[in-house]
Design a protein around this motif. Structure first.
Motif, PDB file in Angstrom:
ATOM      1  N   PRO A   1      -0.640  -9.550  -7.047  1.00 29.19           N
ATOM      2  CA  PRO A   1      -1.303 -10.080  -8.244  1.00 29.19           C
ATOM      3  C   PRO A   1      -2.784  -9.736  -8.354  1.00 29.19           C
ATOM      4  N   TRP A   2      -3.459  -9.476  -7.243  1.00 23.55           N
ATOM      5  CA  TRP A   2      -4.898  -9.225  -7.282  1.00 23.55           C
ATOM      6  C   TRP A   2      -5.241  -7.736  -7.217  1.00 23.55           C
ATOM      7  N   ALA A   3      -4.218  -6.858  -7.283  1.00 22.08           N
ATOM      8  CA  ALA A   3      -4.450  -5.418  -7.183  1.00 22.08           C
ATOM      9  C   ALA A   3      -3.761  -4.682  -8.322  1.00 22.08           C
ATOM     10  N   ARG A   4      -4.298  -3.527  -8.654  1.00 21.74           N
ATOM     11  CA  ARG A   4      -3.693  -2.685  -9.687  1.00 21.74           C
ATOM     12  C   ARG A   4      -3.809  -1.229  -9.276  1.00 21.74           C
ATOM     13  N   MET A   5      -2.721  -0.502  -9.357  1.00 25.50           N
ATOM     14  CA  MET A   5      -2.733   0.927  -9.028  1.00 25.50           C
ATOM     15  C   MET A   5      -3.151   1.727 -10.255  1.00 25.50           C
ATOM     16  N   VAL A   6      -4.137   2.609 -10.074  1.00 27.71           N
ATOM     17  CA  VAL A   6      -4.623   3.395 -11.203  1.00 27.71           C
ATOM     18  C   VAL A   6      -4.062   4.810 -11.216  1.00 27.71           C
ATOM     19  N   ALA A   7      -3.720   5.349 -10.037  1.00 26.54           N
ATOM     20  CA  ALA A   7      -3.221   6.733 -10.001  1.00 26.54           C
ATOM     21  C   ALA A   7      -2.682   7.051  -8.626  1.00 26.54           C
TER      22      ALA A   7
ATOM     23  N   MET B   1     -12.479  -2.666 -16.707  1.00 26.75           N
ATOM     24  CA  MET B   1     -12.335  -3.596 -15.592  1.00 26.75           C
ATOM     25  C   MET B   1     -11.150  -4.518 -15.841  1.00 26.75           C
ATOM     26  N   SER B   2     -10.288  -4.676 -14.855  1.00 26.98           N
ATOM     27  CA  SER B   2      -9.123  -5.545 -14.981  1.00 26.98           C
ATOM     28  C   SER B   2      -9.411  -6.896 -14.363  1.00 26.98           C
ATOM     29  N   ILE B   3      -8.958  -7.940 -15.034  1.00 29.29           N
ATOM     30  CA  ILE B   3      -9.160  -9.316 -14.581  1.00 29.29           C
ATOM     31  C   ILE B   3      -7.798  -9.966 -14.397  1.00 29.29           C
ATOM     32  N   ASP B   4      -7.602 -10.687 -13.293  1.00 32.09           N
ATOM     33  CA  ASP B   4      -6.319 -11.357 -13.090  1.00 32.09           C
ATOM     34  C   ASP B   4      -6.319 -12.693 -13.816  1.00 32.09           C
ATOM     35  N   VAL B   5      -5.214 -13.448 -13.679  1.00 29.07           N
ATOM     36  CA  VAL B   5      -5.035 -14.690 -14.429  1.00 29.07           C
ATOM     37  C   VAL B   5      -6.062 -15.741 -14.040  1.00 29.07           C
ATOM     38  N   ARG B   6      -6.687 -15.617 -12.873  1.00 33.95           N
ATOM     39  CA  ARG B   6      -7.694 -16.580 -12.440  1.00 33.95           C
ATOM     40  C   ARG B   6      -9.092 -16.164 -12.859  1.00 33.95           C
ATOM     41  N   GLY B   7      -9.193 -15.065 -13.610  1.00 37.72           N
ATOM     42  CA  GLY B   7     -10.485 -14.604 -14.068  1.00 37.72           C
ATOM     43  C   GLY B   7     -11.249 -13.795 -13.047  1.00 37.72           C
ATOM     44  N   GLN B   8     -10.596 -13.372 -11.973  1.00 36.92           N
ATOM     45  CA  GLN B   8     -11.253 -12.596 -10.936  1.00 36.92           C
ATOM     46  C   GLN B   8     -10.983 -11.103 -11.128  1.00 36.92           C
ATOM     47  N   ARG B   9     -11.927 -10.293 -10.699  1.00 34.05           N
ATOM     48  CA  ARG B   9     -11.775  -8.858 -10.827  1.00 34.05           C
ATOM     49  C   ARG B   9     -10.688  -8.358  -9.887  1.00 34.05           C
ATOM     50  N   MET B  10      -9.779  -7.529 -10.421  1.00 34.73           N
ATOM     51  CA  MET B  10      -8.705  -6.980  -9.616  1.00 34.73           C
ATOM     52  C   MET B  10      -9.183  -5.745  -8.866  1.00 34.73           C
ATOM     53  N   VAL B  11      -8.601  -5.510  -7.695  1.00 36.38           N
ATOM     54  CA  VAL B  11      -8.899  -4.338  -6.898  1.00 36.38           C
ATOM     55  C   VAL B  11      -8.084  -3.165  -7.435  1.00 36.38           C
ATOM     56  N   THR B  12      -8.742  -2.059  -7.737  1.00 39.04           N
ATOM     57  CA  THR B  12      -8.029  -0.878  -8.209  1.00 39.04           C
ATOM     58  C   THR B  12      -7.759   0.054  -7.033  1.00 39.04           C
ATOM     59  N   VAL B  13      -6.549   0.591  -7.001  1.00 41.65           N
ATOM     60  CA  VAL B  13      -6.088   1.350  -5.832  1.00 41.65           C
ATOM     61  C   VAL B  13      -5.547   2.711  -6.257  1.00 41.65           C
ATOM     62  N   GLY B  14      -5.879   3.732  -5.483  1.00 44.78           N
ATOM     63  CA  GLY B  14      -5.293   5.055  -5.642  1.00 44.78           C
ATOM     64  C   GLY B  14      -4.532   5.419  -4.384  1.00 44.78           C
ATOM     65  N   VAL B  15      -3.437   6.159  -4.535  1.00 49.14           N
ATOM     66  CA  VAL B  15      -2.608   6.559  -3.401  1.00 49.14           C
ATOM     67  C   VAL B  15      -2.551   8.078  -3.347  1.00 49.14           C
ATOM     68  N   VAL B  16      -2.787   8.642  -2.162  1.00 50.29           N
ATOM     69  CA  VAL B  16      -2.740  10.096  -1.983  1.00 50.29           C
ATOM     70  C   VAL B  16      -1.788  10.383  -0.828  1.00 50.29           C
TER      71      VAL B  16
ATOM     72  N   LEU C   1       4.638   2.604  -2.416  1.00 54.70           N
ATOM     73  CA  LEU C   1       3.333   1.947  -2.416  1.00 54.70           C
ATOM     74  C   LEU C   1       2.964   1.474  -3.824  1.00 54.70           C
ATOM     75  N   ALA C   2       3.322   2.265  -4.827  1.00 55.37           N
ATOM     76  CA  ALA C   2       3.042   1.851  -6.203  1.00 55.37           C
ATOM     77  C   ALA C   2       3.747   0.543  -6.533  1.00 55.37           C
ATOM     78  N   THR C   3       5.000   0.430  -6.117  1.00 56.79           N
ATOM     79  CA  THR C   3       5.753  -0.803  -6.355  1.00 56.79           C
ATOM     80  C   THR C   3       5.121  -1.983  -5.632  1.00 56.79           C
ATOM     81  N   LEU C   4       4.716  -1.763  -4.384  1.00 55.49           N
ATOM     82  CA  LEU C   4       4.068  -2.828  -3.616  1.00 55.49           C
ATOM     83  C   LEU C   4       2.786  -3.291  -4.300  1.00 55.49           C
ATOM     84  N   ILE C   5       1.966  -2.350  -4.749  1.00 59.66           N
ATOM     85  CA  ILE C   5       0.699  -2.704  -5.382  1.00 59.66           C
ATOM     86  C   ILE C   5       0.935  -3.420  -6.707  1.00 59.66           C
ATOM     87  N   GLU C   6       1.919  -2.960  -7.461  1.00 57.19           N
ATOM     88  CA  GLU C   6       2.220  -3.602  -8.744  1.00 57.19           C
ATOM     89  C   GLU C   6       2.675  -5.044  -8.572  1.00 57.19           C
ATOM     90  N   ARG C   7       3.257  -5.356  -7.415  1.00 57.73           N
ATOM     91  CA  ARG C   7       3.718  -6.718  -7.148  1.00 57.73           C
ATOM     92  C   ARG C   7       2.629  -7.595  -6.526  1.00 57.73           C
TER      93      ARG C   7
END
Length: 249
Positions: free
Chosen positions: A34-40, A1-16, A26-32
């Motif tokens: 702060p509350w989301a993380r791309m997993v695959a 589980m990924s946590i952001d700097v505020r201690g909140q759970r980040m949303v994990t995202v996949g792109v197809v 889309l990967a670049t957008l998600i990486e920028r």
């Protein structure tokens, strides 16, 4: 589980999506964000299933051309651990019939492919908080999310009465590639008896006489693509070996 700097759970995202440049964008957008993380990301239906089974993203952005009759959406959104699917609608599918069918099949959101970046972020955030999302352009076509189900029924875009599970979908794809039960069992790390059980369930759900008839029904209903892409194009930010491709650069 990924946590952001505020201690909140980040949303994990996949792109197809079938277009590498669009996936990278889309990967670049998600990486920028702060509350989301791309997993695959993946370029195929099969790769999408691998991604969901192994990495369990919260939200999946799915290109509409990979779900031409919305059946694949229904497969992805069936089950207790299903991700929240946002359909990225390409120009050929940009009509009330398709959008209404996608929402009726289980999609949490839909937006046009050329939407502004902030709308993609809005869609991800909205569906993660269990709110349906329709791009304003699409909302003008369909009316509202609440009307989507009725519109889909009127337009004839309906999911299968008994949708295939994600595992059954994987078996169905391998049947379509001409594999026998023993070969399918080896690919999916299942027993031959388990594969037989899945095949029987597929035939029953599709009301098919035999495997060949099931493949024909799957293509005609839009459950499978006429020109399926290779299943090894999932690219994982966490576990590239498990997902079946090389690490992200």
């Amino acid at each position: 589980m990924s946590i952001d700097v505020r201690g909140q759970r980040m949303v994990t995202v996949g792109v197809v999506d079938t277009v590498p440049l669009f996936r990278d964008g889309l990967a670049t957008l998600i990486e920028r964000t702060p509350w989301a993380r791309m997993v695959a990301h993946s370029a195929s239906q099969q790769g999408c299933l691998v991604m969901i089974d192994q990495l369990h993203p919260d939200v999946v952005l799915l290109a509409s051309e990979l779900a031409p009759q919305c059946q694949f959406i229904h497969t992805l959104t069936t089950g207790g651990d299903a991700p929240r699917v946002v359909v990225v609608v390409s120009d050929p599918d940009r009509n009330a019939r398709y959008v209404a069918g996608a929402m009726a099949a289980g999609a949490y959101g839909a937006l046009v492919r050329n939407a502004d970046p902030h709308r993609f972020a809005d869609a991800i955030r909205s569906v993660w908080h269990s709110h349906r999302y329709l791009d304003p352009v699409l909302r003008a076509m369909v009316g509202s999310v609440e009307q989507s189900g009725a519109a889909a029924g009127n337009q004839g875009v309906q999911p299968l009465r008994m949708p295939l599970s994600r595992r059954e979908f994987q078996v169905m794809q391998l049947i379509a590639e001409g594999m026998e039960n023993a070969a399918i069992a080896k690919v999916l790390f299942l027993s031959v008896e388990t594969v037989r059980t899945h095949v029987k369930s597929i035939l029953r759900k599709l009301s098919a006489r035999d495997r060949t008839h099931a493949v024909t029904i799957a293509f005609r209903s839009g459950l499978l693509q006429l020109t399926p892409l290779p299943p090894t194009e999932t690219r994982s930010e966490e576990n590239p070996v498990a997902a079946g491709s090389s690490p992200a650069s």
